[in-house]
Design an enzyme around this catalytic site. Structure first.
Site, PDB file in Angstrom:
ATOM      1  N   LEU A 153       0.839  -1.198   0.000  1.00 20.98           N
ATOM      2  CA  LEU A 153       0.000   0.000   0.000  1.00 20.98           C
ATOM      3  C   LEU A 153       0.875   1.250   0.000  1.00 20.98           C
ATOM      4  CD1 LEU A 153      -2.792   1.334   0.166  1.00 20.98           C
ATOM      5  CD2 LEU A 153      -2.552   1.280   2.648  1.00 20.98           C
ATOM      6  N   TYR A 154       1.992   1.196   0.722  1.00 20.63           N
ATOM      7  CA  TYR A 154       2.902   2.339   0.717  1.00 20.63           C
ATOM      8  C   TYR A 154       3.296   2.701  -0.710  1.00 20.63           C
ATOM      9  CZ  TYR A 154       7.246   4.964   1.118  1.00 20.63           C
ATOM     10  OH  TYR A 154       8.233   5.909   0.970  1.00 20.63           O
ATOM     11  N   ALA A 155       3.708   1.700  -1.486  1.00 23.28           N
ATOM     12  CA  ALA A 155       4.091   1.952  -2.876  1.00 23.28           C
ATOM     13  C   ALA A 155       2.929   2.535  -3.665  1.00 23.28           C
ATOM     14  CB  ALA A 155       4.569   0.656  -3.516  1.00 23.28           C
ATOM     15  N   THR A 157       0.483   4.370  -2.570  1.00 22.24           N
ATOM     16  CA  THR A 157       0.222   5.773  -2.212  1.00 22.24           C
ATOM     17  C   THR A 157       1.281   6.695  -2.806  1.00 22.24           C
ATOM     18  OG1 THR A 157       1.433   5.626  -0.091  1.00 22.24           O
ATOM     19  CG2 THR A 157      -0.937   5.145  -0.067  1.00 22.24           C
ATOM     20  N   LYS A 158       2.523   6.239  -2.879  1.00 22.41           N
ATOM     21  CA  LYS A 158       3.564   7.084  -3.480  1.00 22.41           C
ATOM     22  C   LYS A 158       3.358   7.216  -4.991  1.00 22.41           C
ATOM     23  CE  LYS A 158       6.234   8.751  -1.212  1.00 22.41           C
ATOM     24  NZ  LYS A 158       6.096   9.987  -0.397  1.00 22.41           N
TER      25      LYS A 158
END
Length: 325
Positions: A153-155, A157-158
């Site tokens: 999810l981090y990827a 969002t970026k």
């Protein structure tokens, strides 16, 4: 001229701010000092900046629409922004996904909405991540690679931030550059990063957790090199009529085994690590490796610090900051 640095109490934000102040720039730092890791470290970073003329710090959140609008109304002379505020950490995004959507997506939109009204804004540089390359297997990673298969999810969002910026560049002709950072390390670093956690574990005699299997490697990029790259890019705004948002990798041009990094920590700390091998989480990439041709061609930037030199510098700071004998 005035430069706003969001995430100004963070690892990269602290170093970028200091470099700007040392060359005489007026800088406004903004950070919410959240508790993702010990805020005492963030305050200690701010303490290193307190003696500089031309510096002002504001404790605020980039998701605060009215607060950000009021800041920009009071500071119409802001002509450049380095947007580093974000919720970091790949694995933590599986624990608290809402924090990532709020900080990295809503926060990005909130900043862009306020920034597009700045009358003198020349360039907005913001932090993306090597994580956006997701499940790509071809190395080195290039800015022209497809980035539509995130593995965390981090990827996601970026990558969302990059796409949102593209839309704002198209609609509002907002000059922007996205910097895909590759495993930045060094003094005043983040305690949630592997190299920092490994150092603490080695000194405490606790196990260092490594992932099973071969090929685990990272493009470790020393903080001073990253700051040099950020400042070079900041000075060269793209033409929004030609590029909706420029995307650049900032890495060290090489992929080194994580086991080598552990060996360097052992050597610098003077202690052997107790290793514990576990399966690799699905959210973690096997290897990262940046092609930096685009950044070099644009700015002449070339990273100069090898891991063998950077890790001892980090350890020297680590021992002093934690008062380790």
């Amino acid at each position: 001229m005035t430069i706003l640095v969001t995430g100004g109490a963070g690892f990269i934000g602290h170093h970028v701010t200091r470099a700007l102040l040392e060359r005489g720039e007026q800088v406004i730092g903004l950070d919410n000092l959240n508790g993702y890791y010990d805020p005492a470290l963030k305050r200690a970073r701010l303490g290193q900046l307190a003696g500089y003329r031309g510096y002002r710090f504001i404790e605020a959140d980039v998701t605060d629409r009215s607060g950000l609008a009021a800041l920009f109304e009071a500071e119409p002379g802001i002509d450049r922004i380095v947007h580093l505020a974000a919720q970091a950490g790949v694995r933590h995004s599986m624990i608290d996904p809402y924090a990532y959507v709020e900080a990295n997506v809503l926060g990005h939109v909130t900043l862009l909405e306020a920034a597009r009204r700045l009358p003198r804004l020349e360039h907005l540089v913001f932090a993306s991540s090597s994580s956006v390359y997701g499940l790509n297997e071809g190395l080195p990673f290039r800015e022209t690679d497809a980035v539509d298969r995130p593995n965390s999810l981090y990827a996601a969002t970026k990558r969302s931030g990059e796409l949102i910026s593209h839309a704002y560049g198209h609609v509002y002709r907002l000059p922007q550059t996205a910097l895909r950072f590759f495993t930045v390390y060094g003094p005043w670093g983040r305690p949630d990063m592997a190299y920092y956690g490994f150092a603490r574990a080695i000194m405490a005699g606790e196990p260092v957790t490594l992932y099973e299997g071969e090929g685990l490697a990272r493009d470790f990029t020393y903080i001073d090199d990253v700051v040099d790259g950020v400042l070079r890019v900041l000075a060269l705004a793209p033409d929004p009529l030609v590029e909706r948002v420029r995307v650049l990798n900032l890495g060290n041009r090489r992929s080194e085994p994580v086991s080598h990094m552990v060996a360097l920590l052992e050597q610098a700390l003077g202690r052997k690590a107790v290793l514990r091998m576990v399966p690799r989480p699905a959210a973690d990439l096997i290897a990262t490796w940046a092609s930096i041709d685009a950044a070099h061609d644009l700015t002449g930037w070339t990273p100069e610090t090898a891991l063998d030199a950077g890790i001892p510098r980090f350890v020297d700071w680590f021992m002093r900051y934690h008062a380790v004998d």
